[in-house]
Each structure stands twice: as structure tokens, then as C-alpha cells.
Design a protein around this motif. Structure first.
Motif, PDB file in Angstrom:
ATOM      1  N   TYR A  64       0.853  -1.181   0.000  1.00 53.77           N
ATOM      2  CA  TYR A  64       0.000   0.000   0.000  1.00 53.77           C
ATOM      3  C   TYR A  64       0.888   1.229   0.000  1.00 53.77           C
ATOM      4  O   TYR A  64       1.758   1.366   0.843  1.00 53.77           O
ATOM      5  CB  TYR A  64      -0.914   0.015   1.235  1.00 53.77           C
ATOM      6  N   LYS A  65       0.669   2.094  -0.930  1.00 54.28           N
ATOM      7  CA  LYS A  65       1.416   3.336  -1.019  1.00 54.28           C
ATOM      8  C   LYS A  65       0.456   4.501  -0.789  1.00 54.28           C
ATOM      9  O   LYS A  65      -0.638   4.529  -1.361  1.00 54.28           O
ATOM     10  CB  LYS A  65       2.060   3.496  -2.400  1.00 54.28           C
ATOM     11  N   ILE A  66       0.861   5.431   0.038  1.00 54.12           N
ATOM     12  CA  ILE A  66       0.045   6.617   0.278  1.00 54.12           C
ATOM     13  C   ILE A  66       0.330   7.614  -0.839  1.00 54.12           C
ATOM     14  O   ILE A  66       1.494   7.935  -1.096  1.00 54.12           O
ATOM     15  CB  ILE A  66       0.362   7.244   1.649  1.00 54.12           C
ATOM     16  N   PRO A  67      -0.705   8.103  -1.525  1.00 51.50           N
ATOM     17  CA  PRO A  67      -0.478   9.077  -2.597  1.00 51.50           C
ATOM     18  C   PRO A  67       0.220  10.328  -2.077  1.00 51.50           C
ATOM     19  O   PRO A  67       0.029  10.729  -0.929  1.00 51.50           O
ATOM     20  CB  PRO A  67      -1.896   9.403  -3.086  1.00 51.50           C
ATOM     21  N   ASN A  68       1.009  10.948  -2.931  1.00 47.28           N
ATOM     22  CA  ASN A  68       1.795  12.118  -2.530  1.00 47.28           C
ATOM     23  C   ASN A  68       0.947  13.337  -2.200  1.00 47.28           C
ATOM     24  O   ASN A  68       1.412  14.233  -1.508  1.00 47.28           O
ATOM     25  CB  ASN A  68       2.798  12.477  -3.630  1.00 47.28           C
ATOM     26  N   ASP A  69      -0.288  13.394  -2.698  1.00 48.03           N
ATOM     27  CA  ASP A  69      -1.117  14.568  -2.434  1.00 48.03           C
ATOM     28  C   ASP A  69      -1.857  14.484  -1.101  1.00 48.03           C
ATOM     29  O   ASP A  69      -2.551  15.411  -0.716  1.00 48.03           O
ATOM     30  CB  ASP A  69      -2.115  14.777  -3.576  1.00 48.03           C
ATOM     31  N   LYS A  70      -1.699  13.411  -0.365  1.00 45.83           N
ATOM     32  CA  LYS A  70      -2.381  13.237   0.914  1.00 45.83           C
ATOM     33  C   LYS A  70      -1.483  13.708   2.058  1.00 45.83           C
ATOM     34  O   LYS A  70      -0.340  13.297   2.176  1.00 45.83           O
ATOM     35  CB  LYS A  70      -2.761  11.767   1.144  1.00 45.83           C
ATOM     36  N   VAL A  71      -2.021  14.583   2.899  1.00 41.62           N
ATOM     37  CA  VAL A  71      -1.271  15.139   4.022  1.00 41.62           C
ATOM     38  C   VAL A  71      -1.366  14.231   5.243  1.00 41.62           C
ATOM     39  O   VAL A  71      -0.413  14.078   5.995  1.00 41.62           O
ATOM     40  CB  VAL A  71      -1.807  16.548   4.372  1.00 41.62           C
ATOM     41  N   PHE A  72      -2.520  13.603   5.421  1.00 42.75           N
ATOM     42  CA  PHE A  72      -2.778  12.769   6.581  1.00 42.75           C
ATOM     43  C   PHE A  72      -3.117  11.348   6.148  1.00 42.75           C
ATOM     44  O   PHE A  72      -3.441  11.105   4.994  1.00 42.75           O
ATOM     45  CB  PHE A  72      -3.975  13.305   7.383  1.00 42.75           C
ATOM     46  N   TYR A  73      -3.068  10.434   7.085  1.00 42.33           N
ATOM     47  CA  TYR A  73      -3.681   9.127   6.893  1.00 42.33           C
ATOM     48  C   TYR A  73      -4.526   8.828   8.115  1.00 42.33           C
ATOM     49  O   TYR A  73      -4.281   9.325   9.195  1.00 42.33           O
ATOM     50  CB  TYR A  73      -2.662   8.020   6.595  1.00 42.33           C
ATOM     51  N   GLY A  74      -5.566   8.061   7.907  1.00 43.76           N
ATOM     52  CA  GLY A  74      -6.510   7.759   8.973  1.00 43.76           C
ATOM     53  C   GLY A  74      -7.891   7.615   8.383  1.00 43.76           C
ATOM     54  O   GLY A  74      -8.053   7.047   7.303  1.00 43.76           O
ATOM     55  N   PHE A  75      -8.898   8.146   9.067  1.00 40.23           N
ATOM     56  CA  PHE A  75     -10.248   8.103   8.518  1.00 40.23           C
ATOM     57  C   PHE A  75     -11.024   9.346   8.908  1.00 40.23           C
ATOM     58  O   PHE A  75     -10.769   9.980   9.930  1.00 40.23           O
ATOM     59  CB  PHE A  75     -10.999   6.831   8.954  1.00 40.23           C
ATOM     60  N   VAL A  76     -11.979   9.696   8.051  1.00 36.68           N
ATOM     61  CA  VAL A  76     -12.901  10.807   8.273  1.00 36.68           C
ATOM     62  C   VAL A  76     -14.281  10.256   7.967  1.00 36.68           C
ATOM     63  O   VAL A  76     -14.517   9.719   6.883  1.00 36.68           O
ATOM     64  CB  VAL A  76     -12.589  11.991   7.335  1.00 36.68           C
ATOM     65  N   HIS A  77     -15.207  10.372   8.937  1.00 38.84           N
ATOM     66  CA  HIS A  77     -16.536   9.808   8.735  1.00 38.84           C
ATOM     67  C   HIS A  77     -17.565  10.569   9.567  1.00 38.84           C
ATOM     68  O   HIS A  77     -17.456  10.647  10.787  1.00 38.84           O
ATOM     69  CB  HIS A  77     -16.538   8.326   9.129  1.00 38.84           C
ATOM     70  N   ASN A  78     -18.548  11.136   8.886  1.00 40.31           N
ATOM     71  CA  ASN A  78     -19.690  11.798   9.528  1.00 40.31           C
ATOM     72  C   ASN A  78     -19.293  12.799  10.610  1.00 40.31           C
ATOM     73  O   ASN A  78     -19.827  12.767  11.717  1.00 40.31           O
ATOM     74  CB  ASN A  78     -20.656  10.769  10.123  1.00 40.31           C
ATOM     75  N   ASN A 104     -16.575  13.011  12.317  1.00 40.15           N
ATOM     76  CA  ASN A 104     -15.556  12.507  13.238  1.00 40.15           C
ATOM     77  C   ASN A 104     -14.325  12.113  12.437  1.00 40.15           C
ATOM     78  O   ASN A 104     -14.452  11.636  11.312  1.00 40.15           O
ATOM     79  CB  ASN A 104     -16.058  11.280  14.006  1.00 40.15           C
ATOM     80  N   PHE A 105     -13.168  12.308  13.009  1.00 41.43           N
ATOM     81  CA  PHE A 105     -11.958  11.894  12.309  1.00 41.43           C
ATOM     82  C   PHE A 105     -10.884  11.446  13.282  1.00 41.43           C
ATOM     83  O   PHE A 105     -10.884  11.815  14.454  1.00 41.43           O
ATOM     84  CB  PHE A 105     -11.436  12.997  11.384  1.00 41.43           C
ATOM     85  N   GLN A 106     -10.010  10.610  12.758  1.00 41.06           N
ATOM     86  CA  GLN A 106      -8.857  10.102  13.486  1.00 41.06           C
ATOM     87  C   GLN A 106      -7.711  10.129  12.486  1.00 41.06           C
ATOM     88  O   GLN A 106      -7.696   9.347  11.528  1.00 41.06           O
ATOM     89  CB  GLN A 106      -9.125   8.691  13.979  1.00 41.06           C
TER      90      GLN A 106
END
Length: 140
Positions: free
Chosen positions: A22-36, A38-40
Motif C-alpha cells: 500500500y502506497k500513500i499518494p503524494n497529495d495526501k497530508v494525513f492518513y486515517g479516517f474521516v466519517h460523519n 468525526n476523524f482520526q
């Protein structure tokens, strides 16, 4: 509220799944989740740092905009390691003090424990600034 949620979703990669490539795209600043609302999130670094904070947040609507509530914690594994070594040092110092009938081993263990926690706290605080800066830059 929806605009903040959308901005966070666009700049966040899904949490890394370790059992597959799994590679994180270069345009992403964070990793985690965002839902309704709420975010982590964790700041995307090129290398994993042990004291990188995990940002927990909640977005609530208000009459003049939105309110973002933030809470920062250490990763679970880092907290578990700190707790393990804290308990180990206290037990080892107590046993050594009891066996030797001397208070110096427990005082030494408490001193080392204090040093560990000061280093952990300082590194955690050092990692907070880039994370806050990235979030404020994203939301501005």
C-alpha cells in the motif's frame, strides 16, 4: 461542517493495511479516517516516528460556522510500551530495594522512569507543531 469534512476527506489517505502493498499518494497530508464529522488522523511522514501524535477530532455545526474539537494522543503501541516499561521499572526497583534493604534501587528506577516520561513528553510536544500547522493550513 460539510466543507471541513470534505477538505479532510480529500487530504486523507485510508489507514495503511500492513498485510498488503500500500502506497500513500503524494497529495495526501494525513492518513486515517474521516466519517460523519468525526476523524482520526496522523500526519503523513516519510518515516514512522514513535512519538507521532494521533489526532482525534469532531466537527460540530454552529450558527456562524463550525467548531472543530481536537484531542491528541500517542499511538496505542507507544502508550503500551511506556506502560510496560513503567511497570517493569517500578517492580524491578521495588524488588531490588527489598532484597538489598536499601532505598537507592527504587529511587534510581523512579529517576529513570521520570527521564523516560520526560523524553516521551518532549518528543510528543515536538511532533504536535507540524501536525497543527498542517491542519490549520488545510482549514484556512
Amino acid at each position: 461542517m460539510d466543507e471541513i469534512n470534505t477538505r479532510l476527506e480529500k487530504s486523507t489517505a485510508n489507514t495503511v493495511v500492513w498485510d498488503r502493498e500500500y502506497k500513500i499518494p503524494n497529495d495526501k497530508v494525513f492518513y486515517g479516517f474521516v466519517h460523519n464529522g468525526n476523524f482520526q488522523l496522523a500526519l503523513r511522514n516519510m518515516r514512522l516516528l514513535a512519538f507521532t501524535p494521533m489526532m482525534y477530532g469532531k466537527i460540530e455545526g454552529a450558527t456562524s460556522g463550525s467548531i472543530v474539537f481536537l484531542n491528541f494522543k500517542l499511538f496505542v503501541l507507544t502508550r503500551a510500551l511506556l506502560i510496560f516499561w513503567s511497570v517493569f521499572l517500578i517492580i524491578a526497583g521495588s524488588v531490588m530495594s527489598f532484597v538489598q534493604s536499601n532505598q537507592w534501587p527504587i529511587l534510581g528506577a523512579l529517576g529513570i522512569l521520570l527521564l523516560f516520561h520526560l523524553i516521551a513528553w518532549a518528543n510528543f510536544k515536538q511532533q504536535l507543531k507540524p501536525m497543527r500547522t498542517a491542519l490549520f493550513k488545510l482549514l484556512a
